[in-house]
Design a protein around this motif. Structure first.
Motif, PDB file in Angstrom:
ATOM      1  N   LEU A 198       0.800  -1.229   0.000  1.00  0.00           N
ATOM      2  CA  LEU A 198       0.000   0.000   0.000  1.00  0.00           C
ATOM      3  C   LEU A 198       0.832   1.278   0.000  1.00  0.00           C
ATOM      4  N   PRO A 199       1.806   1.449   0.914  1.00  0.00           N
ATOM      5  CA  PRO A 199       2.550   2.716   0.895  1.00  0.00           C
ATOM      6  C   PRO A 199       3.357   2.928  -0.371  1.00  0.00           C
ATOM      7  N   GLU A 200       3.848   1.842  -0.978  1.00  0.00           N
ATOM      8  CA  GLU A 200       4.602   1.987  -2.230  1.00  0.00           C
ATOM      9  C   GLU A 200       3.659   2.138  -3.424  1.00  0.00           C
ATOM     10  N   GLY A 201       2.576   1.360  -3.434  1.00  0.00           N
ATOM     11  CA  GLY A 201       1.615   1.471  -4.525  1.00  0.00           C
ATOM     12  C   GLY A 201       1.056   2.875  -4.654  1.00  0.00           C
ATOM     13  N   ASN A 202       1.046   3.595  -3.547  1.00  0.00           N
ATOM     14  CA  ASN A 202       0.580   4.980  -3.535  1.00  0.00           C
ATOM     15  C   ASN A 202       1.400   5.879  -4.454  1.00  0.00           C
ATOM     16  N   TRP A 203       2.627   5.442  -4.807  1.00  0.00           N
ATOM     17  CA  TRP A 203       3.522   6.284  -5.606  1.00  0.00           C
ATOM     18  C   TRP A 203       3.702   5.795  -7.043  1.00  0.00           C
ATOM     19  N   ILE A 204       3.027   4.727  -7.430  1.00  0.00           N
ATOM     20  CA  ILE A 204       3.202   4.214  -8.792  1.00  0.00           C
ATOM     21  C   ILE A 204       2.834   5.271  -9.832  1.00  0.00           C
ATOM     22  N   THR A 205       1.735   5.978  -9.628  1.00  0.00           N
ATOM     23  CA  THR A 205       1.303   6.989 -10.605  1.00  0.00           C
ATOM     24  C   THR A 205       2.118   8.274 -10.518  1.00  0.00           C
TER      25      THR A 205
END
Length: 313
Positions: free
Chosen positions: A48-55
């Motif tokens: 979750l915390p990393e997926g928050n920065w994919i875009t």
């Protein structure tokens, strides 16, 4: 002690792995389900915390690398849930307990990712701390867990290198980029030390887990190894460790570090960290929203089973 217990203890003493069909004490089974389940939850919540920065990744290369890393973490969760199922655990039950707060996950994932540097810090510091713990788990006494960890550690090692490289680019960049890198280290250093759990004097499960060789090293031993490994890396980047008490002891060959804020760790574990509610709510929505997929897969599996049985008949 009956014959089954004696054989179990002999296998543990002789470094013979325990396999799913072997007799084992119920307490050993429950301890493994708790630990493997928490480990699996940590991998999934950690997306979750990393997926928050994919875009919002700064380049296409960084986006592709981060997407691959998040996918790896999902795979790790699947390996571990499968390992827990060999002990008789039910995946749906484990997820229900996570959402209800009756199963935990790593405290580190209750902290926010405020900048791109935080993504690098997670790859470098958080995965670096995980590797210290997980390399030892490749020799844990339960076979399916140990074998899952071999592959997980190979991928986590790549993640750690990727995080360090991303942090190095910022540390060698503009003054603003270097400050961003330092801020991330300041925020993630102490939570990374907390990842190893409470000190040995206050760890309720450590002694028994070590006796059963589920764990190979104590929390404090693992924490010390992480500090010794990582401080030189911080200094190599030209950054500072946010610990005024840090010093190298020439006699012991180890870094001495300040007191961990155990009250903060207890608050986070109790569900009162910066992002506890946000993380659990995200898992609840994903779990409930994906129910139709699980139901469809179950129906398909039953139809395939019935088809195979009709062919045999």
């Amino acid at each position: 002690m009956d014959n089954n217990d004696q054989k179990f203890e002999q296998n543990i003493a002789n470094e013979i792995m325990i396999e799913p069909r072997d007799d084992m004490p119920m307490a050993y089974r429950k301890t493994l389900i708790r630990q493997i389940g928490q480990h699996a939850h940590s991998e999934v919540v950690g997306m979750l915390p990393e997926g928050n920065w994919i875009t919002r990744a700064p380049t296409l290369k960084r986006k592709a690398v981060l997407m691959a890393k998040v996918q790896d973490e999902a795979g790790h969760g699947l390996y571990l849930y499968s390992a827990a199922e060999t002990l008789g655990a039910d995946r749906d039950d484990m997820m229900d307990k996570l959402i209800a707060g009756r199963m935990k996950y790593s405290s580190i994932f209750n902290y926010p990712t405020l900048s791109w540097a935080d993504v690098a810090a997670i790859g470098w510091l958080v995965d670096g701390a995980a590797i210290v713990n997980q390399v030892a788990l490749c020799r844990t006494s339960y076979g399916p867990y140990a074998r899952a960890m071999v592959r997980i550690c190979k991928e986590e090692s790549f993640h750690q290198r990727q995080g360090f490289e991303a942090m190095m680019v910022m540390a060698q960049g503009s003054p603003e980029q270097k400050q961003m890198a330092q801020d991330a280290v300041n925020r993630y250093w102490w939570p990374a030390l907390m990842m190893f759990g409470p000190s040995d004097d206050h760890s309720p499960n450590s002694a028994q887990s070590m006796a059963w060789k589920i764990k190979r090293f104590s929390n404090d031993e693992l924490r010390q190894k992480f500090v010794d490994n990582t401080v030189p890396q911080v200094l190599h980047l030209g950054l500072e460790v946010p610990d005024p008490d840090l010093k190298f002891n020439q006699d012991t060959g180890h870094y001495e570090y300040g007191e961990v804020n155990w009250q903060e760790l207890n608050e986070v574990i109790a569900g009162r960290g910066p992002c506890n509610h946000e993380r659990i709510e995200a898992r609840r929505k994903a779990w409930e929203g994906g129910k139709w997929v699980r139901d469809a897969a179950a129906i398909y599996a039953k139809k395939q089973q019935a088809l195979q049985q009709s062919k045999v008949a």
